[in-house]
Design a protein around this motif. Structure first.
Motif, PDB file in Angstrom:
ATOM      1  N   GLU A 211      -5.847  -3.202   9.670  1.00  0.00           N
ATOM      2  CA  GLU A 211      -7.204  -2.699   9.863  1.00  0.00           C
ATOM      3  C   GLU A 211      -7.450  -1.424   9.059  1.00  0.00           C
ATOM      4  O   GLU A 211      -8.436  -1.315   8.340  1.00  0.00           O
ATOM      5  CB  GLU A 211      -7.442  -2.401  11.348  1.00  0.00           C
ATOM      6  CG  GLU A 211      -7.746  -3.609  12.179  1.00  0.00           C
ATOM      7  CD  GLU A 211      -8.168  -3.236  13.592  1.00  0.00           C
ATOM      8  OE1 GLU A 211      -8.933  -4.008  14.198  1.00  0.00           O
ATOM      9  OE2 GLU A 211      -7.728  -2.172  14.087  1.00  0.00           O
ATOM     10  N   GLU A 212      -6.568  -0.457   9.201  1.00  0.00           N
ATOM     11  CA  GLU A 212      -6.750   0.828   8.521  1.00  0.00           C
ATOM     12  C   GLU A 212      -5.398   1.375   8.092  1.00  0.00           C
ATOM     13  O   GLU A 212      -4.460   1.432   8.884  1.00  0.00           O
ATOM     14  CB  GLU A 212      -7.438   1.835   9.452  1.00  0.00           C
ATOM     15  CG  GLU A 212      -7.663   3.192   8.815  1.00  0.00           C
ATOM     16  CD  GLU A 212      -8.194   4.218   9.803  1.00  0.00           C
ATOM     17  OE1 GLU A 212      -8.434   5.372   9.372  1.00  0.00           O
ATOM     18  OE2 GLU A 212      -8.334   3.885  10.991  1.00  0.00           O
ATOM     19  N   PHE A 213      -5.291   1.763   6.838  1.00  0.00           N
ATOM     20  CA  PHE A 213      -4.054   2.342   6.310  1.00  0.00           C
ATOM     21  C   PHE A 213      -4.124   3.861   6.420  1.00  0.00           C
ATOM     22  O   PHE A 213      -5.057   4.481   5.933  1.00  0.00           O
ATOM     23  CB  PHE A 213      -3.850   1.921   4.859  1.00  0.00           C
ATOM     24  CG  PHE A 213      -2.558   2.404   4.267  1.00  0.00           C
ATOM     25  CD1 PHE A 213      -1.345   1.988   4.787  1.00  0.00           C
ATOM     26  CD2 PHE A 213      -2.551   3.282   3.193  1.00  0.00           C
ATOM     27  CE1 PHE A 213      -0.145   2.439   4.254  1.00  0.00           C
ATOM     28  CE2 PHE A 213      -1.365   3.735   2.652  1.00  0.00           C
ATOM     29  CZ  PHE A 213      -0.154   3.306   3.187  1.00  0.00           C
ATOM     30  N   LYS A 214      -3.133   4.471   7.078  1.00  0.00           N
ATOM     31  CA  LYS A 214      -3.136   5.904   7.358  1.00  0.00           C
ATOM     32  C   LYS A 214      -2.028   6.641   6.608  1.00  0.00           C
ATOM     33  O   LYS A 214      -1.655   7.755   6.973  1.00  0.00           O
ATOM     34  CB  LYS A 214      -2.978   6.142   8.860  1.00  0.00           C
ATOM     35  CG  LYS A 214      -3.992   5.413   9.722  1.00  0.00           C
ATOM     36  CD  LYS A 214      -3.696   5.608  11.194  1.00  0.00           C
ATOM     37  CE  LYS A 214      -4.676   4.850  12.078  1.00  0.00           C
ATOM     38  NZ  LYS A 214      -4.349   5.006  13.515  1.00  0.00           N
ATOM     39  N   GLY A 215      -1.506   6.014   5.569  1.00  0.00           N
ATOM     40  CA  GLY A 215      -0.337   6.550   4.893  1.00  0.00           C
ATOM     41  C   GLY A 215      -0.505   7.965   4.365  1.00  0.00           C
ATOM     42  O   GLY A 215       0.341   8.832   4.580  1.00  0.00           O
TER      43      GLY A 215
ATOM     44  N   GLU B  55       3.056   3.173  12.426  1.00  0.00           N
ATOM     45  CA  GLU B  55       2.341   4.443  12.392  1.00  0.00           C
ATOM     46  C   GLU B  55       1.524   4.557  11.103  1.00  0.00           C
ATOM     47  O   GLU B  55       0.502   5.253  11.061  1.00  0.00           O
ATOM     48  CB  GLU B  55       3.325   5.613  12.471  1.00  0.00           C
ATOM     49  CG  GLU B  55       4.114   5.693  13.762  1.00  0.00           C
ATOM     50  CD  GLU B  55       5.210   6.727  13.674  1.00  0.00           C
ATOM     51  OE1 GLU B  55       4.883   7.923  13.731  1.00  0.00           O
ATOM     52  OE2 GLU B  55       6.393   6.355  13.519  1.00  0.00           O
ATOM     53  N   LEU B  56       1.972   3.887  10.053  1.00  0.00           N
ATOM     54  CA  LEU B  56       1.302   3.969   8.763  1.00  0.00           C
ATOM     55  C   LEU B  56      -0.050   3.271   8.750  1.00  0.00           C
ATOM     56  O   LEU B  56      -0.856   3.495   7.849  1.00  0.00           O
ATOM     57  CB  LEU B  56       2.191   3.355   7.673  1.00  0.00           C
ATOM     58  CG  LEU B  56       3.433   4.167   7.293  1.00  0.00           C
ATOM     59  CD1 LEU B  56       4.398   3.307   6.488  1.00  0.00           C
ATOM     60  CD2 LEU B  56       3.022   5.399   6.491  1.00  0.00           C
TER      61      LEU B  56
ATOM     62  N   ALA C  62       0.831  -1.203   0.000  1.00  0.00           N
ATOM     63  CA  ALA C  62       0.000   0.000   0.000  1.00  0.00           C
ATOM     64  C   ALA C  62       0.865   1.253   0.000  1.00  0.00           C
ATOM     65  O   ALA C  62       0.559   2.232  -0.698  1.00  0.00           O
ATOM     66  CB  ALA C  62      -0.919  -0.011   1.218  1.00  0.00           C
ATOM     67  N   THR C  63       1.957   1.241   0.755  1.00  0.00           N
ATOM     68  CA  THR C  63       2.848   2.408   0.814  1.00  0.00           C
ATOM     69  C   THR C  63       3.554   2.613  -0.515  1.00  0.00           C
ATOM     70  O   THR C  63       3.706   3.747  -0.987  1.00  0.00           O
ATOM     71  CB  THR C  63       3.886   2.221   1.939  1.00  0.00           C
ATOM     72  OG1 THR C  63       3.222   1.973   3.171  1.00  0.00           O
ATOM     73  CG2 THR C  63       4.755   3.462   2.076  1.00  0.00           C
TER      74      THR C  63
ATOM     75  N   GLU D  42      16.275   5.834  14.392  1.00  0.00           N
ATOM     76  CA  GLU D  42      16.512   4.978  15.555  1.00  0.00           C
ATOM     77  C   GLU D  42      15.719   3.670  15.506  1.00  0.00           C
ATOM     78  O   GLU D  42      15.662   2.943  16.489  1.00  0.00           O
ATOM     79  CB  GLU D  42      16.148   5.737  16.836  1.00  0.00           C
ATOM     80  CG  GLU D  42      16.990   7.001  17.032  1.00  0.00           C
ATOM     81  CD  GLU D  42      16.577   7.783  18.262  1.00  0.00           C
ATOM     82  OE1 GLU D  42      15.473   7.490  18.794  1.00  0.00           O
ATOM     83  OE2 GLU D  42      17.343   8.670  18.684  1.00  0.00           O
ATOM     84  N   ARG D  43      15.069   3.371  14.375  1.00  0.00           N
ATOM     85  CA  ARG D  43      14.253   2.160  14.283  1.00  0.00           C
ATOM     86  C   ARG D  43      14.268   1.626  12.863  1.00  0.00           C
ATOM     87  O   ARG D  43      14.670   2.325  11.927  1.00  0.00           O
ATOM     88  CB  ARG D  43      12.824   2.453  14.724  1.00  0.00           C
ATOM     89  CG  ARG D  43      12.276   3.714  14.103  1.00  0.00           C
ATOM     90  CD  ARG D  43      10.980   4.159  14.728  1.00  0.00           C
ATOM     91  NE  ARG D  43      10.661   5.516  14.313  1.00  0.00           N
ATOM     92  CZ  ARG D  43       9.454   6.007  14.244  1.00  0.00           C
ATOM     93  NH1 ARG D  43       8.424   5.245  14.548  1.00  0.00           N
ATOM     94  NH2 ARG D  43       9.243   7.243  13.880  1.00  0.00           N
ATOM     95  N   ASP D  44      13.829   0.382  12.707  1.00  0.00           N
ATOM     96  CA  ASP D  44      13.776  -0.258  11.398  1.00  0.00           C
ATOM     97  C   ASP D  44      12.420  -0.020  10.743  1.00  0.00           C
ATOM     98  O   ASP D  44      11.467   0.414  11.379  1.00  0.00           O
ATOM     99  CB  ASP D  44      14.018  -1.765  11.533  1.00  0.00           C
ATOM    100  CG  ASP D  44      15.407  -2.070  12.063  1.00  0.00           C
ATOM    101  OD1 ASP D  44      16.331  -1.286  11.760  1.00  0.00           O
ATOM    102  OD2 ASP D  44      15.561  -3.073  12.779  1.00  0.00           O
ATOM    103  N   ASN D  45      12.364  -0.354   9.450  1.00  0.00           N
ATOM    104  CA  ASN D  45      11.107  -0.310   8.686  1.00  0.00           C
ATOM    105  C   ASN D  45      10.429   1.057   8.778  1.00  0.00           C
ATOM    106  O   ASN D  45       9.358   1.205   9.389  1.00  0.00           O
ATOM    107  CB  ASN D  45      10.151  -1.406   9.163  1.00  0.00           C
ATOM    108  CG  ASN D  45      10.442  -2.731   8.493  1.00  0.00           C
ATOM    109  OD1 ASN D  45      10.992  -2.796   7.400  1.00  0.00           O
ATOM    110  ND2 ASN D  45      10.079  -3.809   9.161  1.00  0.00           N
ATOM    111  N   VAL D  46      11.058   2.043   8.169  1.00  0.00           N
ATOM    112  CA  VAL D  46      10.525   3.402   8.186  1.00  0.00           C
ATOM    113  C   VAL D  46      10.586   3.992   6.788  1.00  0.00           C
ATOM    114  O   VAL D  46      11.249   3.462   5.887  1.00  0.00           O
ATOM    115  CB  VAL D  46      11.329   4.306   9.148  1.00  0.00           C
ATOM    116  CG1 VAL D  46      11.280   3.774  10.563  1.00  0.00           C
ATOM    117  CG2 VAL D  46      12.783   4.456   8.676  1.00  0.00           C
ATOM    118  N   ILE D  47       9.877   5.104   6.605  1.00  0.00           N
ATOM    119  CA  ILE D  47      10.104   5.953   5.449  1.00  0.00           C
ATOM    120  C   ILE D  47      10.524   7.319   5.972  1.00  0.00           C
ATOM    121  O   ILE D  47      10.034   7.771   7.013  1.00  0.00           O
ATOM    122  CB  ILE D  47       8.849   6.059   4.537  1.00  0.00           C
ATOM    123  CG1 ILE D  47       7.670   6.673   5.290  1.00  0.00           C
ATOM    124  CG2 ILE D  47       8.465   4.714   3.971  1.00  0.00           C
ATOM    125  CD1 ILE D  47       6.479   6.958   4.400  1.00  0.00           C
TER     126      ILE D  47
END
Length: 209
Positions: A151-155, A133-134, A73-74, A113-118
């Motif tokens: 459940e819900e995509f907030k991208g 968060e996405l 989705a992202t 400071e974390r993995d799996n980010v944009i």
């Protein structure tokens, strides 16, 4: 036989010409479509206007693992953003397994400071958005060994908010009154408007009592 061969050859030529013509027009007049019933991959007019009116370059660096629940989705959503204003908004995907040196440089540059980010960045500042968060997830199947369900995509909400915060020099201020029975913007009461406050702050508003 000669007529049949000639007709067949002419048909092949016509099909080939049509194929080349369609591809040429597709390259010259590129357009993306969202065929989903809920239009989950379509950008809102607000997001399109924010991206169209960019007055500075915005870099989006994708450090999401392709196996992530939100990756597909992202990935599609970011392509939508880039298509609106490719001159100002530039997307880059980084293969963390192959480009380790570049990854270390990005981690240091953007203070990741974390993995799996944009990472959404301008020359002056950046915003880092993590995979959890996405989207919101349903973890009810965790006890059964099942992965979290999306459940819900907030991208779009988060990405547009990040772009706004990087490009708007001054925040607009919203002031609300208290002491006359109004619903509070802070969480904690049944009539709290904390979700409204979160949405307004994501739109780069400053909220003050």
């Amino acid at each position: 036989r000669w007529v049949e061969t000639t007709t067949l050859s002419a048909g092949v030529v016509v099909v080939l010409v049509l194929y080349l013509l369609v591809n040429y027009l597709g390259m010259r007049h590129y357009q993306r479509f969202d065929a989903t019933g809920a239009q989950i991959y379509s950008l809102s007019e607000k997001s399109k206007n924010v991206v169209r009116e960019l007055d500075r370059d915005i870099d989006i660096v994708v450090l999401l693992n392709p196996s992530s629940t939100v990756y597909a989705a992202t990935d599609e959503l970011l392509d939508r953003y880039a298509a609106v204003n490719p001159e100002r908004l530039r997307r880059r995907d980084l293969d963390q397994a192959k480009a380790r040196l570049e990854l270390q440089q990005l981690v240091a540059r953007y203070n990741i400071e974390r993995d799996n980010v944009i990472v959404i960045a301008s020359d002056e500042d950046q915003r880092v958005i993590g995979e959890f968060e996405l989207a919101s997830f349903d973890f009810s199947g965790a006890q059964m060994g099942q992965p979290p369900a999306l459940e819900e995509f907030k991208g779009e909400q988060l990405i547009t908010s990040a772009i706004l915060s990087l490009t708007e020099v001054e925040k607009q201020k919203l002031v609300y009154t208290t002491g006359h029975g109004e619903a509070a913007f802070e969480a904690g009461s049944q009539r709290a408007l904390s979700q409204a406050r979160d949405l307004l702050e994501k739109d780069n508003f400053e909220i003050e009592a």
